[in-house]
Design a protein around this motif. Sequence first.
Motif, PDB file in Angstrom:
ATOM      1  N   ILE A   1       0.781  -1.453  -0.194  1.00 49.13           N
ATOM      2  CA  ILE A   1      -0.219  -0.026  -0.159  1.00 49.13           C
ATOM      3  C   ILE A   1       0.996   0.765  -0.160  1.00 49.13           C
ATOM      4  CG2 ILE A   1      -1.501   1.052   1.240  1.00 49.13           C
ATOM      5  CD1 ILE A   1      -2.277  -1.543   2.591  1.00 49.13           C
ATOM      6  N   SER A   2       0.559   2.008  -0.663  1.00 48.59           N
ATOM      7  CA  SER A   2       1.921   3.496  -1.193  1.00 48.59           C
ATOM      8  C   SER A   2       1.232   4.142  -1.700  1.00 48.59           C
ATOM      9  CB  SER A   2       2.667   3.027  -2.028  1.00 48.59           C
ATOM     10  OG  SER A   2       2.544   2.393  -3.592  1.00 48.59           O
TER      11      SER A   2
ATOM     12  N   ILE B   1      11.898   1.811 -10.371  1.00 48.73           N
ATOM     13  CA  ILE B   1      12.819   0.991  -9.986  1.00 48.73           C
ATOM     14  C   ILE B   1      12.225   1.550  -8.410  1.00 48.73           C
ATOM     15  CG2 ILE B   1      14.966   2.448  -8.617  1.00 48.73           C
ATOM     16  CD1 ILE B   1      13.624   3.554 -11.920  1.00 48.73           C
ATOM     17  N   MET B   2      12.585   0.255  -7.384  1.00 47.46           N
ATOM     18  CA  MET B   2      11.845  -0.731  -6.332  1.00 47.46           C
ATOM     19  C   MET B   2      12.767  -0.480  -5.023  1.00 47.46           C
ATOM     20  SD  MET B   2       8.931  -2.925  -7.734  1.00 47.46           S
ATOM     21  CE  MET B   2       9.452  -4.602  -8.783  1.00 47.46           C
ATOM     22  N   TYR B   3      12.453   0.019  -4.633  1.00 48.98           N
ATOM     23  CA  TYR B   3      13.724   0.159  -3.013  1.00 48.98           C
ATOM     24  C   TYR B   3      13.184  -0.170  -1.645  1.00 48.98           C
ATOM     25  CZ  TYR B   3      15.994   4.257  -5.789  1.00 48.98           C
ATOM     26  OH  TYR B   3      16.200   4.596  -6.817  1.00 48.98           O
ATOM     27  N   PRO B   4      13.546  -1.475  -1.575  1.00 46.24           N
ATOM     28  CA  PRO B   4      13.089  -2.648  -0.469  1.00 46.24           C
ATOM     29  C   PRO B   4      13.044  -1.911   0.869  1.00 46.24           C
ATOM     30  CG  PRO B   4      14.503  -3.881  -1.987  1.00 46.24           C
ATOM     31  CD  PRO B   4      15.021  -2.567  -2.630  1.00 46.24           C
TER      32      PRO B   4
ATOM     33  N   GLY C   1       5.715   4.193   0.353  1.00 43.68           N
ATOM     34  CA  GLY C   1       5.148   2.796   0.362  1.00 43.68           C
ATOM     35  C   GLY C   1       4.741   3.068   2.020  1.00 43.68           C
ATOM     36  N   ILE C   2       3.360   2.480   2.627  1.00 44.63           N
ATOM     37  CA  ILE C   2       3.038   3.007   3.721  1.00 44.63           C
ATOM     38  C   ILE C   2       2.713   1.614   4.467  1.00 44.63           C
ATOM     39  CG2 ILE C   2       2.123   5.643   2.961  1.00 44.63           C
ATOM     40  CD1 ILE C   2      -0.270   4.747   2.587  1.00 44.63           C
TER      41      ILE C   2
ATOM     42  N   TYR D   1       8.537  -1.993  -0.311  1.00 45.20           N
ATOM     43  CA  TYR D   1       9.257  -1.032  -0.656  1.00 45.20           C
ATOM     44  C   TYR D   1       9.033   0.152   0.146  1.00 45.20           C
ATOM     45  CZ  TYR D   1       9.755  -4.927  -3.611  1.00 45.20           C
ATOM     46  OH  TYR D   1       9.748  -5.701  -4.261  1.00 45.20           O
ATOM     47  N   VAL D   2      10.437   0.498   0.747  1.00 49.65           N
ATOM     48  CA  VAL D   2      10.093   2.094   1.054  1.00 49.65           C
ATOM     49  C   VAL D   2       9.847   3.717  -0.199  1.00 49.65           C
ATOM     50  CG1 VAL D   2      11.446   4.345   2.115  1.00 49.65           C
ATOM     51  CG2 VAL D   2      12.675   2.111   2.877  1.00 49.65           C
ATOM     52  N   ALA D   3      10.143   3.300  -1.740  1.00 43.79           N
ATOM     53  CA  ALA D   3       9.954   4.113  -2.052  1.00 43.79           C
ATOM     54  C   ALA D   3       9.094   3.380  -3.616  1.00 43.79           C
ATOM     55  CB  ALA D   3      10.683   5.322  -2.355  1.00 43.79           C
ATOM     56  N   ILE D   4       9.012   3.381  -4.322  1.00 47.11           N
ATOM     57  CA  ILE D   4       8.951   3.596  -6.060  1.00 47.11           C
ATOM     58  C   ILE D   4       9.024   4.401  -6.827  1.00 47.11           C
ATOM     59  CG2 ILE D   4       8.374   2.218  -7.775  1.00 47.11           C
ATOM     60  CD1 ILE D   4       6.747   0.376  -5.407  1.00 47.11           C
TER      61      ILE D   4
END
Lengths: 142, 142
Positions: free
Chosen positions: A137-138, B45-48, B84-85, B96-99
Amino acid sequence: MKKVILLVTSLLLISLTVHSQEMRSGKVKLESATSDEAGLIKVSIMYPSGEGKTFDMEYYETLHMPMVAGFLGSNLVKYTIDKGIASGAPNQTPAYVAIGKFFVKSLADYQAAIAPNRDAIRADFPKYTNIAPVILISEVVK
Amino acid sequence: MKKVILLVTSLLLISLTVHSQEMRSGKVKLESATSDEAGLIKVSIMYPSGEGKTFDMEYYETLHMPMVAGFLGSNLVKYTIDKGIASGAPNQTPAYVAIGKFFVKSLADYQAAIAPNRDAIRADFPKYTNIAPVILISEVVK
């Protein structure tokens, strides 16, 4: 006669001015069309690739996703489907076979709409895949 | 004199007609904005997420992504950024923190544009994160 010419010319100028302002505001709308999603909640259902994993994209696209979308009502802004085709490195399997995304206005409303339909959604999984999806969920920043 | 009035009135009518046509074509563009993506290539570009992982969203949004977008020219249709929330399960960290995503018309053109700038892009990584991103290339089905 001069008055009439003056009047018609004024109308022409007013029309052109309004026109140009609307075009400008139209342009603003077009430019912001791509960022209309900012602030929305995105629910991503990601299907990891792997040995022996199967995925029926046609079933997913024509039956599963429309069914789930139907549960979401006016909270759903749009949904998208992606098919993984490659990873960043050559000859490496893409991390995900498929990713479905629901863009919604409210996460709480999404959860409330899905909860009573969870069994129906899960019962549909084996009809198109043997993959347990990862859910992310983002929030759309941009 | 009548000729002048006729001329000015004609100009006024032409202006209004052009105006209305442009407004209509503007509307068509807005309506198709959400489904224009089918067939596009999406580079994600996915940041785990993980223990000790850091990510500076402001730097990413205001400096890194615009820099990379600048390398892509007219091949780039749009780019998006997600934060990512949550995950699907309660109290579980989002995967993921951010994509960041680039929507491009051609994968070959994307690769050709990135190749000569790879060093500049990599040198920018430590300025906003210590995460090695996972890259997924997908095709937009819907």
